[in-house]
Motif scaffolding. Structure first.
Motif, PDB file in Angstrom:
ATOM      1  N   GLU B 125      74.127 -46.040 -92.187  1.00 50.21           N
ATOM      2  CA  GLU B 125      73.045 -45.104 -91.853  1.00 50.21           C
ATOM      3  C   GLU B 125      73.585 -43.814 -91.253  1.00 50.21           C
ATOM      4  N   ALA B 126      74.762 -43.911 -90.649  1.00 47.66           N
ATOM      5  CA  ALA B 126      75.315 -42.710 -90.017  1.00 47.66           C
ATOM      6  C   ALA B 126      75.566 -41.619 -91.048  1.00 47.66           C
ATOM      7  N   LEU B 127      75.745 -42.048 -92.306  1.00 47.49           N
ATOM      8  CA  LEU B 127      75.993 -41.060 -93.349  1.00 47.49           C
ATOM      9  C   LEU B 127      74.778 -40.188 -93.613  1.00 47.49           C
ATOM     10  N   GLU B 128      73.610 -40.668 -93.190  1.00 44.83           N
ATOM     11  CA  GLU B 128      72.422 -39.836 -93.342  1.00 44.83           C
ATOM     12  C   GLU B 128      72.586 -38.579 -92.491  1.00 44.83           C
ATOM     13  N   ARG B 129      73.424 -38.713 -91.491  1.00 49.47           N
ATOM     14  CA  ARG B 129      73.631 -37.558 -90.626  1.00 49.47           C
ATOM     15  C   ARG B 129      74.663 -36.653 -91.278  1.00 49.47           C
ATOM     16  N   LYS B 130      74.218 -35.468 -91.540  1.00 54.50           N
ATOM     17  CA  LYS B 130      75.026 -34.544 -92.324  1.00 54.50           C
ATOM     18  C   LYS B 130      76.409 -34.295 -91.718  1.00 54.50           C
ATOM     19  N   GLU B 131      76.461 -34.270 -90.391  1.00 53.80           N
ATOM     20  CA  GLU B 131      77.739 -33.869 -89.783  1.00 53.80           C
ATOM     21  C   GLU B 131      78.860 -34.855 -90.081  1.00 53.80           C
ATOM     22  N   LEU B 132      78.508 -36.118 -90.280  1.00 51.21           N
ATOM     23  CA  LEU B 132      79.543 -37.093 -90.591  1.00 51.21           C
ATOM     24  C   LEU B 132      80.206 -36.757 -91.934  1.00 51.21           C
ATOM     25  N   GLY B 133      79.376 -36.451 -92.916  1.00 53.83           N
ATOM     26  CA  GLY B 133      79.906 -36.042 -94.219  1.00 53.83           C
ATOM     27  C   GLY B 133      80.777 -34.800 -94.085  1.00 53.83           C
ATOM     28  N   ASN B 134      80.315 -33.856 -93.260  1.00 55.56           N
ATOM     29  CA  ASN B 134      81.087 -32.620 -93.080  1.00 55.56           C
ATOM     30  C   ASN B 134      82.442 -32.884 -92.442  1.00 55.56           C
ATOM     31  N   ILE B 135      82.450 -33.778 -91.452  1.00 54.48           N
ATOM     32  CA  ILE B 135      83.712 -34.104 -90.776  1.00 54.48           C
ATOM     33  C   ILE B 135      84.695 -34.715 -91.780  1.00 54.48           C
ATOM     34  N   LEU B 136      84.181 -35.632 -92.604  1.00 50.96           N
ATOM     35  CA  LEU B 136      85.042 -36.278 -93.600  1.00 50.96           C
ATOM     36  C   LEU B 136      85.569 -35.281 -94.628  1.00 50.96           C
ATOM     37  N   ARG B 137      84.671 -34.468 -95.121  1.00 49.50           N
ATOM     38  CA  ARG B 137      85.091 -33.493 -96.142  1.00 49.50           C
ATOM     39  C   ARG B 137      86.142 -32.543 -95.596  1.00 49.50           C
ATOM     40  N   ARG B 138      85.908 -32.079 -94.376  1.00 52.93           N
ATOM     41  CA  ARG B 138      86.886 -31.158 -93.778  1.00 52.93           C
ATOM     42  C   ARG B 138      88.242 -31.825 -93.615  1.00 52.93           C
ATOM     43  N   ALA B 139      88.231 -33.080 -93.191  1.00 54.42           N
ATOM     44  CA  ALA B 139      89.499 -33.789 -92.987  1.00 54.42           C
ATOM     45  C   ALA B 139      90.242 -33.946 -94.313  1.00 54.42           C
ATOM     46  N   ILE B 140      89.522 -34.280 -95.354  1.00 49.96           N
ATOM     47  CA  ILE B 140      90.162 -34.485 -96.658  1.00 49.96           C
ATOM     48  C   ILE B 140      90.650 -33.154 -97.209  1.00 49.96           C
ATOM     49  N   GLU B 141      89.839 -32.122 -97.048  1.00 50.85           N
ATOM     50  CA  GLU B 141      90.261 -30.808 -97.529  1.00 50.85           C
ATOM     51  C   GLU B 141      91.490 -30.306 -96.774  1.00 50.85           C
ATOM     52  N   GLY B 142      91.661 -30.790 -95.559  1.00 51.63           N
ATOM     53  CA  GLY B 142      92.803 -30.361 -94.754  1.00 51.63           C
ATOM     54  C   GLY B 142      94.105 -31.081 -95.103  1.00 51.63           C
ATOM     55  N   LEU B 143      94.030 -32.091 -95.956  1.00 48.48           N
ATOM     56  CA  LEU B 143      95.262 -32.801 -96.334  1.00 48.48           C
ATOM     57  C   LEU B 143      96.094 -31.946 -97.280  1.00 48.48           C
ATOM     58  N   PRO B 144      97.426 -32.099 -97.255  1.00 49.84           N
ATOM     59  CA  PRO B 144      98.247 -31.444 -98.278  1.00 49.84           C
ATOM     60  C   PRO B 144      97.815 -31.912 -99.672  1.00 49.84           C
ATOM     61  N   GLU B 145      97.983 -31.040-100.650  1.00 53.68           N
ATOM     62  CA  GLU B 145      97.431 -31.307-101.981  1.00 53.68           C
ATOM     63  C   GLU B 145      97.868 -32.638-102.576  1.00 53.68           C
ATOM     64  N   ILE B 146      99.152 -32.979-102.395  1.00 56.08           N
ATOM     65  CA  ILE B 146      99.624 -34.214-103.047  1.00 56.08           C
ATOM     66  C   ILE B 146      98.948 -35.449-102.461  1.00 56.08           C
ATOM     67  N   TYR B 147      98.553 -35.371-101.211  1.00 61.23           N
ATOM     68  CA  TYR B 147      97.834 -36.493-100.612  1.00 61.23           C
ATOM     69  C   TYR B 147      96.347 -36.451-100.980  1.00 61.23           C
ATOM     70  N   ARG B 148      95.835 -35.232-101.006  1.00 58.56           N
ATOM     71  CA  ARG B 148      94.405 -35.055-101.299  1.00 58.56           C
ATOM     72  C   ARG B 148      94.049 -35.595-102.678  1.00 58.56           C
ATOM     73  N   ASN B 149      94.900 -35.299-103.661  1.00 56.67           N
ATOM     74  CA  ASN B 149      94.649 -35.770-105.033  1.00 56.67           C
ATOM     75  C   ASN B 149      94.559 -37.279-105.114  1.00 56.67           C
ATOM     76  N   VAL B 150      95.501 -37.913-104.450  1.00 57.46           N
ATOM     77  CA  VAL B 150      95.576 -39.367-104.522  1.00 57.46           C
ATOM     78  C   VAL B 150      94.365 -40.002-103.846  1.00 57.46           C
ATOM     79  N   VAL B 151      94.022 -39.488-102.678  1.00 51.12           N
ATOM     80  CA  VAL B 151      92.853 -39.992-101.954  1.00 51.12           C
ATOM     81  C   VAL B 151      91.593 -39.798-102.792  1.00 51.12           C
ATOM     82  N   LEU B 152      91.544 -38.647-103.416  1.00 56.86           N
ATOM     83  CA  LEU B 152      90.367 -38.348-104.214  1.00 56.86           C
ATOM     84  C   LEU B 152      90.182 -39.342-105.356  1.00 56.86           C
ATOM     85  N   LEU B 153      91.244 -39.597-106.066  1.00 55.59           N
ATOM     86  CA  LEU B 153      91.108 -40.499-107.222  1.00 55.59           C
ATOM     87  C   LEU B 153      90.947 -41.949-106.784  1.00 55.59           C
TER      88      LEU B 153
END
Lengths: 84, 209
Positions: B125-153
């Motif tokens: 239910e916490a995901l209904e809260r927008k800020e949680l999604g934002n925190i996650l997205r920011r953290a993933i976007e902050g990863l170096p590209e080679i890590y970000r790609n792998v996490v994404l897939l």
């Protein structure tokens, strides 16, 4: 062999993937039973993994699919495409 | 997401190549999300990612007769997307290239995790809260590209290790190493931020055996 916390952290991702051999898995499990810190690290790492898989975290931009299929449609309508 | 049906794809491709072009809409639909998010992870820009996603899909259509069926269709599509994305990245001259392949798996990476025994679980239910999604997205976007790609897939699109490796053109061992480091970085970054979302009760996710 008793393994230490650092050893457990090194294998956390593989442990979540169920990609550690049974012996190591048993050692990690034994460690986790008594180590509150490693249990918490495992839980929070697993939580991060679970959250990332939730479609609500990463949503396509509004209208993305419609625009994509409109572009595809324009391509499909092109006559005599030499590649098809 | 569930892996697309290989038989459906093979039939679709055969029929599209035989002239039923409209089926291409159905063929590509299950891949759309993965294409977009892989490109977003490379380009870190919504408009660019969408633009290159469209180019990728057109390229897939134009080259459909070259798909040999020796990999999954989505894997093939994602390798095209990745090439297109990296091509676009090179063209964007004013963007600092975020270490495309500059980082190697040889870096020794002993990450100390965030040690927070108070954060056990995030309720859905916490995901209904927008800020949680934002925190996650920011953290993933902050990863170096080679890590970000792998996490994404692997973690966001839930592809398996083999398919992720094939789509990124790296070994399965590299996927595992990068995945481990990415998750460790995310845990360290996110655990302190997310503990506020934690409920009191404790429950295990999945089957810890």
């Amino acid at each position: 062999m008793r393994i230490d916390c650092k050893h457990v952290w090194k294998h956390i991702s593989a442990y979540i993937e169920n990609d550690v051999d049974p012996q190591l898995r048993a050692e990690i499990d034994r460690h986790l039973e008594t180590c509150e810190i490693c249990s918490a690290v495992l839980d929070s790492t697993r939580n991060v993994v679970i959250l990332m898989a939730d479609d609500r975290v990463f949503e396509l931009p509004a209208g993305f699919s419609e625009r994509l299929h409109a572009r595809i449609e324009r391509e499909l309508q092109k006559p005599n495409d030499p590649n098809t | 997401m569930a892996p697309p049906d290989a038989q459906f794809e093979a039939d679709c491709i055969r029929r599209i190549l035989a002239g039923e072009k409209q089926l291409f809409h159905d063929l590509i639909r299950p891949c759309e999300r993965s294409i977009y998010f892989l490109l977003f992870s490379i380009l870190k820009n919504e408009a660019e990612a969408e633009d290159v996603a469209q180019d990728t899909v057109i390229k897939v259509f134009q080259n459909l007769d070259k798909f040999r069926g020796d990999s999954q269709f989505r894997t093939w599509v994602l390798s095209i997307a990745r090439n297109e994305g990296l091509g676009r990245l090179r063209k964007i001259s004013n963007r600092r290239e975020d270490s495309i392949d500059a980082e190697t798996d040889e870096q020794s990476g002993d990450f100390t995790p965030a040690i927070l025994t108070s954060w056990r679980e995030i309720p859905a239910e916490a995901l209904e809260r927008k800020e949680l999604g934002n925190i996650l997205r920011r953290a993933i976007e902050g990863l170096p590209e080679i890590y970000r790609n792998v996490v994404l897939l692997r973690d966001i699109e839930e592809m398996d290790i083999r398919e992720s490796a094939a789509a990124l053109g790296i070994s399965e061992a590299s996927v595992k190493v990068r995945l481990h480091r990415a998750r460790a970085l995310l845990q360290r970054n996110l655990a302190p931020q997310l503990k506020g979302f934690a409920p009191v009760k404790r429950r295990w996710f999945g089957g810890r055996q």
